[in-house]
Scaffold this active site. Structure first.
Site, PDB file in Angstrom:
ATOM      1  N   ASN A  14     -10.944  -7.908  -2.733  1.00 33.98           N
ATOM      2  CA  ASN A  14     -12.345  -8.261  -2.948  1.00 33.98           C
ATOM      3  C   ASN A  14     -13.205  -7.067  -3.346  1.00 33.98           C
ATOM      4  OD1 ASN A  14     -11.897  -7.470  -0.105  1.00 33.98           O
ATOM      5  ND2 ASN A  14     -14.102  -7.791   0.103  1.00 33.98           N
ATOM      6  N   HIS A  58      -8.612   1.601   0.981  1.00 35.60           N
ATOM      7  CA  HIS A  58     -10.035   1.954   0.999  1.00 35.60           C
ATOM      8  C   HIS A  58     -10.281   3.449   0.811  1.00 35.60           C
ATOM      9  CE1 HIS A  58     -12.111  -1.769   1.566  1.00 35.60           C
ATOM     10  NE2 HIS A  58     -11.280  -2.141   2.550  1.00 35.60           N
TER      11      HIS A  58
END
Length: 826
Positions: free
Chosen positions: A589, A525
């Site tokens: 995702n 991330h």
């Protein structure tokens, strides 16, 4: 450390031209070493002082021209020649686990091995294999090579044959091991007494085969009795003799082989300070960080007792300086920190030594002989593999070795959060972790896999990826630029990077088929600082690290939430281009345009590249995401994915049948489950349940996991997607592991980050890093939120803080769900 002596006396045969022969003459049996000793001296690199020590136990006989190698906290000594002639071929280990009470051990080795010899080499390769090569047995110069696997007991030497282009017999050569497991044999004296100028690489492939390869070119001058040591990918060769009592010329007394570029380098005249002082032979040499230490040796008939320090920190020319030079002091401070931190380091090491001693004592009390306890000293774990042996399987010669079962190692490796203790790792029982307490139970059946294919050498294509790696793959030096947030690459260069990487992804299957050993990374991330810390603590994917003998697998979610998604994504793409068979990326995702348009990546592209270029780059990277593989199968036993199996995935073939490029809309329920589903809250919640992430998403229970593993003959599932407090978490009695690599997710979770390292024995070791404490207290900004963010981010990135406040992350597993904090819009 140094031990023994090096003054050889006695008669040797001569060639017709008067030069010494490589083999002893008729009086070979009378060769003696009048000044040989078995003394041990150690040099404290912090204080710059020598000390003579007397270890406990039975020392080896006095000897010189022996070979030695460091194995963890131990030094292994083999062979040599002394006052009584050739020393025995036994292995002697000097154990420094307890620095206050070092001890000699004799290690028992079964079967045949390298005969008694001197002037040979002994090296530790890939932190696992002791390799002995060449030398002289009193009758002839030798050219054989032997390997001993320190991870398998009982210890046995194996003679290496049919390994490619083997070097000619030689003695007084040098052998230096690069950190990634490549061994370089260099120089020496052949059977005719001629100094050699060649170099050979020696490596072990994943299927157990060893291979020799000649290095390109040759040394500027042949030599023997020289020194050689690696600093990164540069092999530094110092001094050496050329025969007739002569040393190498001053102009070639120091040369380097750049193994990353395949080129020999000779310093320009006058550029190497103190270049004449390296004109010596039979000296000792070692390296610590970017520094090379050179001690003693002979210069003509003069016996030297000096200690030199050479600095290679600049990566250019070698600089000779004093061991107490400021550069060395600065390096020590950067590694070990203050005196108090050094004391903590010593106390931690002493505590680990006490535990090891207690384990050995218990083993001895349960019937183990003293010899069995002593030979445990040889079991030194590889840095990126299992810390202990779990398999002592004996099989017939020529038979395929049994395939081990997968299991999670019972101890996790933890790096400290305190910066002064950087580089120190410790092991904790998994059950001692605050948030990880469930037991592991693994299926005991699996399908044996065939041998791994032979290692194929590849040359990466030139391009912008080289620059990205050079500037970003700096685990110890990388820092965020607090003054200028503009990205280092232009939009055109990022597009070029995507084009080259996409060609590779198009050639791969939707389900990758991979082999151990391998490191597995969870969600990153955009927290590039955490990626650098993981590389620093547990090995980096470069030639100075471990990329040649272990693969890297990343499980998706490279972008969004953090402030350095561009650095994270570009470096991973560059590594994929540089090491296409060793670096593997699958899709998460957040690797979808409709998601990363909302959670920070699109905004980062605009902020750091400008509106027009930012949109162009954002669209190009998302087009690349549609080509990413979707899952990975390791050794046919471990399935890795980003999310989970959801409600509709029952067979691996359902994933393999998804054709790429593929968008979320085109992937249907299978892709939705694969990238978005989660395990249920705990093992007591069975079946398929609605997900708190939002409508249409599901969680799956332990019964689904076990049925899926049984149907597909798997032993474990490894997935990412959810923040977990210890960086990893077990589910379904250990059949599923959730992995998360970003620490302190979104600056609020306070979680640790982890990777999983799967060794050749299929033992999986969790390795953790904790969040770095903020350097300044949190202070509220005008909106009442914190200015500080996760490590590696810049406090001025208020746009990312706003994104995370507007769309809070899913809470870590085990914490209650707060309405409105999920992706209920999806």
């Amino acid at each position: 450390m140094r031990c023994g002596a090096t003054a050889l006396e006695g008669s040797t045969a001569k060639n017709p031209d008067g030069t010494p022969s490589g083999s002893p003459g008729p009086a070979a049996s009378g060769i003696r070493l009048a000044g040989a000793t078995n003394d041990v001296h150690i040099f404290d690199i912090r204080s710059g002082t020598w000390a003579k020590i007397t270890p406990m136990g039975e020392p080896p006989s006095p000897r010189a021209a022996h070979a030695a190698a460091a194995v963890g906290n131990m030094v292994v000594v083999q062979g040599g020649i002394g006052p009584a002639g050739l020393a025995s071929e036994d292995l002697h280990v000097l154990d420094f686990t307890d620095m206050e009470r070092p001890r000699w051990h004799r290690v028992l080795v079964q079967g045949a091995g390298p005969s008694a010899r001197y002037a040979h080499t002994l090296s530790l390769v890939a932190n696992r294999f002791l390799v002995a090569m060449g030398g002289n047995d009193g009758k002839s110069t030798l050219g054989d090579a032997w390997a001993l696997d320190t991870s398998e007991k009982p210890y046995q030497w194996r003679k290496i044959t049919d390994a490619g282009e083997m070097p000619c017999p030689r003695m007084y050569a040098t052998a230096a091991a690069r950190s990634d497991g490549l061994l370089l044999l260099c120089g020496g004296r052949d059977v005719h007494g001629t100094p050699l100028a060649d170099a050979f690489g020696f490596a072990r492939h994943r299927d157990g085969r060893w291979e020799w390869h000649a290095a390109p070119g040759s040394m500027p001058a042949g030599r023997y009795q020289h020194g050689a040591v690696f600093v990164g990918t540069r092999l530094h060769i110092s001094g050496g003799a050329v025969g007739g009592g002569r040393m190498v010329d001053e102009s070639t007394s120091t040369v380097m082989l750049d193994t990353s570029g395949g080129a020999w380098i000779t310093p320009a005249p006058g550029t190497l300070a103190g270049e004449d002082v390296t004109r010596r032979c039979r000296h000792a040499v070692t390296s610590v960080g970017p520094f090379v230490f050179i001690y003693g040796g002979l210069k003509g008939s003069q016996l030297l007792d000096d200690l030199l320090l050479a600095d290679d920190a600049g990566g250019a020319e070698l600089t000779i300086c004093d061991p107490r030079a400021p550069a060395w002091s600065q390096y020590l401070n950067s590694v070990h920190g203050s005196a108090s931190a050094a004391q903590m380091l010593a106390e931690a090491a002493a505590a680990e030594a006490a535990v090891a001693a207690a384990v050995a004592s218990r083993s001895n009390s349960q019937g183990g002989s003293p010899e069995q306890v002593d030979d445990r000293a040889m079991s030194s774990p590889a840095r990126d593999e299992s810390p202990t042996l779990t398999l002592n399987q004996h099989h017939r010669a020529g038979a395929s070795p049994p395939t081990p079962d997968v299991r999670l190692y019972h101890r996790a490796v933890v790096a400290p959060m305190e910066p002064p203790l950087r580089g120190l790792v410790r092991q904790l029982s998994i059950d001692q972790l605050d948030n990880e307490g469930r037991r592991v139970s693994i299926y005991d059946k699996g399908t044996p896999e065939g041998k791994t294919p032979l290692f194929q050498r590849t040359v990466s294509m030139p391009g912008v990826h080289k620059r990205v790696i050079n500037e970003l793959l700096r685990p110890r030096q990388w820092k965020p630029n607090h003054e200028d947030r503009r990205f280092m690459l232009a939009a055109e260069e990022i597009v070029e990077l995507c084009d080259n990487a996409e060609k590779l992804f198009k050639q791969e299957k939707s389900v990758l088929e991979l082999k151990a050993p391998i490191k597995i990374f969870g969600d990153l991330h955009g927290q590039f600082g955490d990626l650098m810390r993981l590389f620093e603590e547990y090995g980096a994917p470069n030639t100075a690290g471990d990329i040649t003998y272990i693969d890297y697998l990343f499980l998706g979610d490279y972008v969004d939430r953090g402030s350095h998604s561009l650095e994270t994504m570009c470096l991973l793409l560059a590594l994929k281009i540089e090491h296409p068979r060793s670096v593997h990326l699958i899709r998460g995702n957040h690797e979808a345009a409709d998601i990363n348009a909302l959670f920070g990546f699109r905004l980062e592209c605009l902020e750091r590249l400008g509106d027009e270029d930012g949109i162009w780059v954002w669209k190009r990277i998302n087009a690349l995401f549609n080509w990413l593989p979707l899952a990975a199968l390791i050794e046919g036993k471990i399935l890795c994915m980003h999310g989970g199996i959801g409600r509709c995935i029952n067979r691996i073939e359902q994933i393999a049948e998804l054709e790429r490029p593929i968008t979320m809309e085109d992937g249907g329920p299978v892709l939705m489950d694969l990238l978005w589903s989660d395990p249920t809250t705990n093992d007591s919640v069975q079946g398929v349940q609605p997900s708190p992430r939002g409508p249409g998403l599901v969680t799956f229970g332990p019964d689904r996991v076990k049925d899926f593993c049984k149907t597909n003959n798997l032993q474990m599932i490894v997935r990412a997607h959810e923040c977990v407090m210890d960086g990893f978490e077990r589910f379904a009695q250990g059949h599923l592991i959730t992995l998360f690599s970003a620490t302190n997710y979104c600056g609020t979770a306070g979680n640790a980050g982890a990777i999983l390292v799967l060794g050749r024995d299929l033992v999986m070791v969790p390795k953790l890093i904790h969040p770095v404490p903020p350097t300044t207290p949190h202070t509220p900004d005008s909106s009442g939120g914190p200015l500080d963010e996760e490590p590696g981010t810049h406090g001025a990135d208020t746009w990312m803080t706003q994104v995370n406040e507007e769309r809070p992350p899913t809470p870590p597993r085990g914490r209650p769900h707060t309405p409105g904090s999920s992706l209920e819009y999806f």
